[in-house]
Design a protein around this motif. Structure first.
Motif, mmCIF file in Angstrom:
data_model
loop_
_atom_site.group_PDB
_atom_site.id
_atom_site.type_symbol
_atom_site.label_atom_id
_atom_site.label_comp_id
_atom_site.label_asym_id
_atom_site.label_seq_id
_atom_site.Cartn_x
_atom_site.Cartn_y
_atom_site.Cartn_z
ATOM 1 N N SER B 46 -1.786 -2.207 -5.935
ATOM 2 C CA SER B 46 -1.547 -2.438 -7.366
ATOM 3 C C SER B 46 -2.839 -2.312 -8.155
ATOM 4 O O SER B 46 -2.855 -1.786 -9.279
ATOM 5 N N ASP B 164 4.750 1.226 -9.444
ATOM 6 C CA ASP B 164 4.316 0.181 -8.517
ATOM 7 C C ASP B 164 5.537 -0.469 -7.896
ATOM 8 O O ASP B 164 6.191 -1.305 -8.519
ATOM 9 N N GLU B 165 5.837 -0.068 -6.648
ATOM 10 C CA GLU B 165 7.006 -0.579 -5.929
ATOM 11 C C GLU B 165 8.215 -0.667 -6.837
ATOM 12 O O GLU B 165 8.788 -1.741 -7.040
#
Ligand SMILES: Nc1ncnc2c1ncn2[C@@H]1O[C@H](COP(=O)(O)OP(=O)(O)O)[C@@H](O)[C@H]1O
Ligand SMILES: [Mg+2]
Lengths: 351, 218, 803
Positions: B46, B164-165
């Motif tokens: 991240s 991000d995910e």
């Protein structure tokens, strides 16, 4: 004379407006009107005539100081009645106004006073003669048996000037028109009118720079009436002149849209009056000056052929502006030409 | 090169002193390329993404987006970059709760001053959101919310998407469906994609796969 | 970009209308109370200015009589003839058949330039004004009030006139006031002629008085308006707490949105600018609404204020309100300022918020021990200021510094004190649920503290003002009994009638006591000088505060004088001091009496002394001692047999009733503002609880999951609110009592000139406590009810959303 009459008639409403009231001195009925063939009676007529609407004691003086300079002084008390009567106290309908002027070659001082009758603040008595408003006085000090106006003391104070003069008459009273009944127009309007133009003066002027002893000549006008004039005239030019010969001239022109109406009286050195009709006197403006935002003719040519008169009059101080509730020009003049001398000029109606 | 990282280092202050998270990361993403960034939880994935988006600054190293060094740019320029060039898709959906789906979808495009209503409508249809347009985020399921977030990013036509995910909060089935959609749209638009995931299964579906470990790319 | 971002930010309000409502309402209420009070003050000030500006007295010097009596107009004429440029004024009160008005007589011709009152300067018929029956100018409402009054000249309405006054020519005024040949004072033109005779030589009885920049009445009423202003400000402060909490909350709740916006590319500067603009727009809207409300409040209160000012100070106020820019612009300004202050902190935090900081809304920043300590230190500092102001402060301003510092200090100390109490309770509690309850209450404190502080202020103000008013009422009624000991009062219409009345009443009453007075300068200010008869009525009843034992005898001998408390305090007099009466006579001070409700100084001497010193004094009024049973018969006989109009007599009960009425109206305004302030505080509680309720779900859900029913939770929430309100009330009580003390012993003494004993009324506190609990209960009821009825799904969602 017409000129002063108009002045007062215009001054009063103006004064009233300045004070916040319109219509002062208008619309009151029941006033006496001048009639021909009624002889003036002295000393009674030196006093006030409350049954007439308007009246004044109007004095102008040409003076010379110990410093050799020329000065002019004006002292006027006007009376205007709301009703043809007098009463005790504040209920008195007589209203008084005083104007005082003092002219030097450089400066011109003005003061104005208003007062109600009935409480003693202002008034006129015939015997002994006295005219006053506040601290301003025109006080008779005639010798026993002489006319009440034959000797006067005169005083007035403004915020920046004062004067205190003694006057002694060297000639008789002069009645204008028909023995004092002075006709003003074809439609018959008239006033009672007489003068004392023969004063010798001595006294003191109080100026900001200090007191000055003066001597000279003065002219008193007395007039009362009830009748307003037509409002045709735009204004007037009026003179009272003392010639070195001892003769005097009162003359004026009323300027209206269709030309000028002139009139006046020639006064002999012995006091004999010769009134003259319209058109006899010619007044021609020669030079103008900028005064209080307007152009005023402060130099004139005067011609009265019947008397061989052809003179130029010139203001001592072009700025002799009376900044009162109803403003006008009034100041001393010098006379040159066929006759020499000095006098007073009054001008109104120049916008 | 669309995105380029040179020797980027980043450390955080934590209670136990300074913790080095990135110790010299270099990588690049070309236009139209899809890259997976994988690694264990806490490995700094991240962080890399935040740095690329200009949400935070590296301690050292260079990060260039379309050749512009974002570390050297000021806040205003970095904001402009996020508005114009980059699209972010977060694990938390980060929708604006007080706006309905339609407004959320169009939001970033409007913020960037680009509006393309047919394109938004098309996206909404393809993301299966057409019937949900006047709902508010709280009235949507997780998968629906993430589809809105992806749609919002695509609607603004960014040249680089940082995700991000994006399916981390979704069940496997929904996650796959959302990812399919996203990859399809990315390929179609020719957009570069840097996608963080800890799932090897998802990573395998992208052009390239990077592994972050010990603060470096392995 | 700006438009899009702004609309996103504003969409928050659309989804949270309650919050928007509370923000707007809080700001509007605060502005309303403030601008309402300002509107009243502005109206009063304008009317005082007008009164001061009548005849340009605010610019002109005046010649006034040294003995305060009217003087002959001969003096005026003499001064004019001595060269003084002055204008006479005659004033006085004209009454007939129960109607009464101030007469102002002027002399228009001699008025200095610019001194002419507006209606006179505006034009009219001069001849009508000057000649009988004259013409009067008066304010429209005065013309209406005098409609049909006999004896006055025809009246013309003039909007610019001061109410309660008729302007006439001085000659007319002399007739109306039966003052033939008399004058009250002389206006002096700014530029005077040269060579005036000195004043002393012409009019030795007159002295030159400097221009009075403000009317007497503006001086007198200054403290009253300061009082109002202080209340307005208190209300505004309370309102500001609401605004602060609403804006703070709105910022907190939108923190995730701020982060998202920035992540999507909105620059920080733009975000802050937009938020500032948003606050400004909201403040503008709320300010406008507030000004509207303020106008309503002012219009509703104005009659009471006007009655108070008239009853207490004799100041006339118009009955209607005008929209003056000075107060509505001020109101708008203060709304902006208030919102700005409230938003400044939040904007500051936002500016320094790191983009990646956790974005979850926290139910207010947890008040750290450090923050509480800091606030406590500030409270302590303010307390010191309050003590210093109490010890060394001067006048009304000092009193208000004391009050302000006291209240603010108490408010700031409140969260810390509550935290201490709750912490102690937590430690003392046994059961798990109790422990959780105390801990959770303490945790809520930061979120509620602003509302609680507002409540504390409102409660303390209520206790303080309530105590003051009740103390005053108690003292006042007792004093009235002492002061109004005669059974019946009559006033003759003129001196001749007064003589007949005296002879007629003599055999019909137990005692006939003259009430005669003059007005004149005492120690440089206008005071009343009364004469009293040597009669037990006075020695037995008069409310003497301090005096020599034989004070009544010394008055009867014409040797002494007694003064009222206000004159005594103002001049710092001591018994035995020599007092110069108007006109120059000296009397020894032998006593002081209380004289509530009278703003002016007052002196009492023996009645023979009075008539000897002031032979001109009006001898029209008498107090009659008589068996109360016989009063109705006497009244009837006076009307039927003697022929005195009923309006010229009044009995004791009516005077008392009237006095109490004036008293009640004096404090009606205070009471109204008090209630409004309470309302604002209650509203603050409500909105705070409501917004907290939604943010508290994550804290409640686990407790619910662990086995507490929603109903139980809701009841606990309600109990919590009541508990906090009760604690606040308990803490507000001492603050309120100190406030009352300060009002009675500091502010009143400075403002009115009298000191009142303080009485406490615990029953009132119980009532107020109940009110506070009711307010808190009402405020908590709805959020609690919502919790009790909340679908379990929403509580479950808390867990689902957990990330
Ligand atoms: N703001 C921060 N302050 C301190 N430490 C941080 C911060 N943000 C991230 N970290 C730490 O940096 C490391 C990497 O975090 P992150 O990039 O979020 O990992 P990942 O996304 O790979 O799970 C973690 O150990 C995390 O605790
Ligand atoms: Mg991560």
């Amino acid at each position: 004379m017409n000129v002063r009459l108009i002045l007062v008639l215009m001054v009063w409403p103006f004064a009233a407006i300045a004070q916040g009231f319109a219509g002062l001195g208008q619309g009151a009925e029941g006033f006496a009107t001048p009639r021909p063939g009624v002889a003036l009676e002295f000393p009674a007529d030196h006093g006030a005539h409350p049954s007439y609407r308007i009246e004044w004691w109007y004095l102008t003086a040409n003076l010379k100081g110990e410093d050799g300079r020329s000065y002019g002084v004006q002292w006027t008390l006007f009376r205007s009645a709301l009703a043809p009567e007098t009463r005790e106290g504040w209920a008195d309908p007589q209203i008084w106004m005083g104007h005082a002027g003092l002219t030097t070659p450089e400066r011109h001082f003005v003061a104005e006073r208003l007062a109600r009758g009935g409480i003693g603040q202002a008034g006129v008595t015939a015997v002994p003669f006295g005219a006053w408003i506040d601290g301003w006085r025109m006080q008779g000090r005639a010798a026993e048996g002489r006319d009440e106006l034959s000797a006067l003391s005169l005083t007035a104070q403004g915020t920046d000037f004062a004067y205190d003069l003694d006057l002694t008459a060297e000639g008789p009273l002069v009645a204008h028109g028909q023995s004092g009944y002075s006709t003003k127009s074809e439609s018959g309007q008239a006033s009672y009118y007489y003068s004392q133009p023969f004063y010798r003066v001595a006294g003191t002027l109080d100026l900001p720079e200090g007191p000055i002893a003066v001597t000279g000549r003065a002219w008193l006008d007395r007039e009362w009436s009830s009748q307003p004039l037509d409002a045709e005239q735009k204004g007037w030019d009026w003179v009272s002149l003392h010639f070195e010969s001892g003769e005097k001239l009162m003359g004026f022109q009323l300027r209206s849209t269709d030309g000028a109406y002139t009139s006046g009286t020639w006064i002999g050195a012995d006091g004999r009056a010769e009134p003259f009709e319209d058109g006899v006197l010619t007044m021609t403006p020669l030079g103008r000056a900028r005064v209080a935002g307007r152009d005023l003719p402060v130099r004139w040519r005067l011609e009265l052929p019947a008397k061989g008169l052809d003179v130029e009059i010139d203001a001592l101080n072009a700025q002799s502006w009376m900044e009162t509730r109803f403003a006008y020009w009034e100041g001393p003049v010098r006379i040159t030409g066929s006759h020499r001398g000095e006098g007073y000029l009054e001008m109104t109606g120049y916008e | 090169m669309l995105l380029q990282l040179h020797d980027v280092e980043k450390a955080y202050d934590s209670g136990a002193g300074r913790v080095s998270v990135l110790r010299g990361v270099s990588m690049a993403v070309a236009a139209g390329e899809t890259v997976a960034l994988t690694g264990e939880s806490g490995s700094g994935k991240s962080t890399v993404l935040h740095l690329c988006a200009g949400l935070d600054l590296p301690d050292s190293g260079r990060i260039e987006v379309e050749g512009q060094d974002i570390a050297a740019a000021d806040d205003r320029a970095r904001a402009a970059l996020r508005r114009d060039a980059v699209g972010l898709v977060f694990q938390q959906f980060n929708l604006i709760p007080s706006l309905d789906v339609a407004a959320n979808l169009a939001f970033q495009a409007r913020l960037a001053g680009r509006q393309d209503a047919p394109w938004v409508a098309d996206l909404a249809r393809r993301l299966g959101l057409a019937d949900l347009m006047d709902r508010y985020p709280e009235q949507l399921s997780g998968g629906q919310q993430q589809r809105v977030a992806i749609g919002r990013t695509l609607a603004a036509r960014p040249r680089l998407i940082l995700a991000d995910e994006p399916t981390g909060n979704l069940d496997e089935e929904t996650g796959d469906a959302v990812l399919d959609l996203m990859l399809g749209l990315v390929a179609e638009a020719g957009v570069g994609l840097l996608l963080v995931t800890h799932s090897p299964r998802l990573a395998a579906r992208l052009d390239r796969r990077l592994l972050l470990k010990g603060g470096r790319l392995a | 970009m700006y438009r899009t971002a702004l609309s996103a930010l504003l969409s928050h309000w659309r989804r949270h209308p309650m919050q928007l409502g509370s923000l707007l309402l809080g700001l509007a209420l605060a502005t309303a109370l403030w601008s309402g009070v300002q509107a009243i003050n502005a109206e009063a000030r304008a009317s005082y200015d007008r009164a001061a500006g009548v005849l340009a007295q605010d610019r002109l010097e005046q010649l006034v009589p040294t003995d305060g009596q009217r003087f002959s107009q001969e003096v005026y004429v003499a001064l004019r003839r001595a060269g003084w440029d002055i204008s006479p004024v005659l004033e006085g009160r004209w009454s007939r058949a129960g109607r009464s008005v101030r007469i102002l007589g002027i002399e228009p011709l001699s008025l200095p330039a610019g001194a002419a009152p507006q209606p006179v300067a505006a034009g009219g018929d001069m001849a009508a004004f000057l000649s009988q029956p004259g013409q009067g100018f008066a304010a429209p409402q005065t013309v209406a009030a005098l409609d049909g009054a006999d004896g006055l000249p025809p009246l013309t309405a003039a909007p610019d006139m001061v109410p309660g006054m008729v302007l006439v020519d001085i000659g007319i005024a002399q007739g109306l006031l039966r003052a033939e040949g008399e004058v009250s004072r002389l206006l002096v033109a700014p530029a005077q002629p040269v060579g005036r005779t000195p004043l002393g030589e012409v009019a030795p009885g007159l002295s030159l008085r400097a221009p009075q920049a403000e009317a007497d009445v503006a001086n007198l009423t200054g403290s009253f308006h300061l009082n109002l202003t202080a209340f307005g400000f208190l209300s505004f402060a309370v309102g500001l707490f609401i605004v602060h909490s609403a804006i703070g909350l709105a910022f907190e709740q939108r923190r995730p949105m701020f982060r998202t916006l920035r992540a999507l590319g909105l620059p920080l500067g733009a975000l802050v600018a937009i938020l500032a603009a948003e606050v400004l727009i909201l403040a503008l809207a709320a300010g406008l609404v507030g000004i509207g409300l303020g106008y309503g409040i002012a219009a509703a209160l104005l009659p009471d204020v006007a009655a108070t000012l008239r009853g207490l100070y004799g100041a006339a106020l118009p009955g209607s309100l005008s929209l003056r820019p000075e107060w509505w612009l001020g109101g708008l300004g203060i709304a902006m300022l208030g919102a700005g202050v409230a938003a400044a902190q939040s904007l500051w935090r936002l500016w320094h918020l790191p983009l990646l900081a956790p974005a979850q809304p926290r139910a207010w920043a947890r008040a750290s021990a450090r923050a509480l300590a800091r606030q406590g230190a500030l409270a302590g500092g303010l307390a010191v200021v309050a003590v210093l102001a109490g010890l060394f402060g001067q006048g009304v301003a000092g009193g208000f510094v004391l009050l302000g510092a006291l209240l603010l200090s108490a408010a700031l100390a409140l969260p810390g004190v509550l935290a201490l109490i709750l912490g102690a309770a937590e430690r003392a509690s046994r059961g798990a649920l109790a422990q959780w309850f105390w801990a959770d209450t303490r945790q809520q404190l930061p979120g509620l503290s602003l509302a609680l502080m507002a409540l504390l202020l409102a409660l303390a103000a209520n206790v303080g003002v309530g105590t003051m008013v009740a103390s005053f009422r108690l003292t006042f009624t007792g004093w009235l009994d002492q002061r109004l000991s005669s059974e019946f009062y009559v006033t003759a219409r003129n001196e001749a009638e007064a003589g007949r009345l005296h002879d007629w009443l003599e055999p019909r009453s137990d005692a006939l006591l003259p009430i005669w007075k003059i007005e004149g300068p005492v120690r440089g200010r206008t005071a009343e000088v009364y004469g009293v008869a040597d009669h037990p009525t006075y020695s037995e009843n008069w409310p003497i505060l301090t005096g020599t034992p034989d004070l009544w005898q010394s008055l009867a001998r014409g040797e002494g004088a007694i003064v009222n408390e206000q004159l005594w305090r103002r001049e710092g007099l001591r018994l035995g001091d020599s007092l110069t009466l108007p006109g120059g006579a000296e009397r020894a001070l032998v006593g002081v009496y209380s004289d509530y409700g009278n703003p002016r100084g007052q002196v009492i001497i023996g009645v023979e002394d009075l008539t000897a010193l002031y032979p001109e004094v009006e001898r029209l009024r008498y107090a009659i001692r008589i068996d109360p049973e016989k009063v109705p018969d006497l009244r009837r006989a006076l009307v039927d047999e003697f022929g005195l109009p009923a309006d010229n007599m009044i009995d004791q009960a009516s005077v008392k009733r009237f006095s109490l009425q004036v008293f009640e109206r004096t404090f009606a305004v205070t009471a109204a503002l008090n209630v409004l302030t309470m309302g604002v505080a209650g509203f603050a509680m409500f909105t705070s609880l409501l917004t907290l309720a939604t943010m508290r779900l994550p804290q409640l859900a686990p407790v619910w999951a662990l086995g507490l029913t929603r109903g139980r939770l809701a009841r606990l929430e309600l109990v919590r609110a009541l508990l906090l309100a009760a604690l606040t009330m308990v803490l507000a009580l001492p603050v309120g009592l100190v406030l009352a003390w300060a009002l009675l012993s500091v502010v009143n003494v400075a403002a009115f000139g009298w000191r009142l004993p303080m009485h406490v009324f615990p029953a009132d506190w119980l009532w107020l406590g109940a009110l506070a609990l009711a307010a808190a209960g009402l405020a908590a009821a709805w959020p609690a009810l919502r919790l009790a009825r909340m679908p379990p799904l929403r509580l479950l969602k808390v867990f689902a959303d957990e990330r």
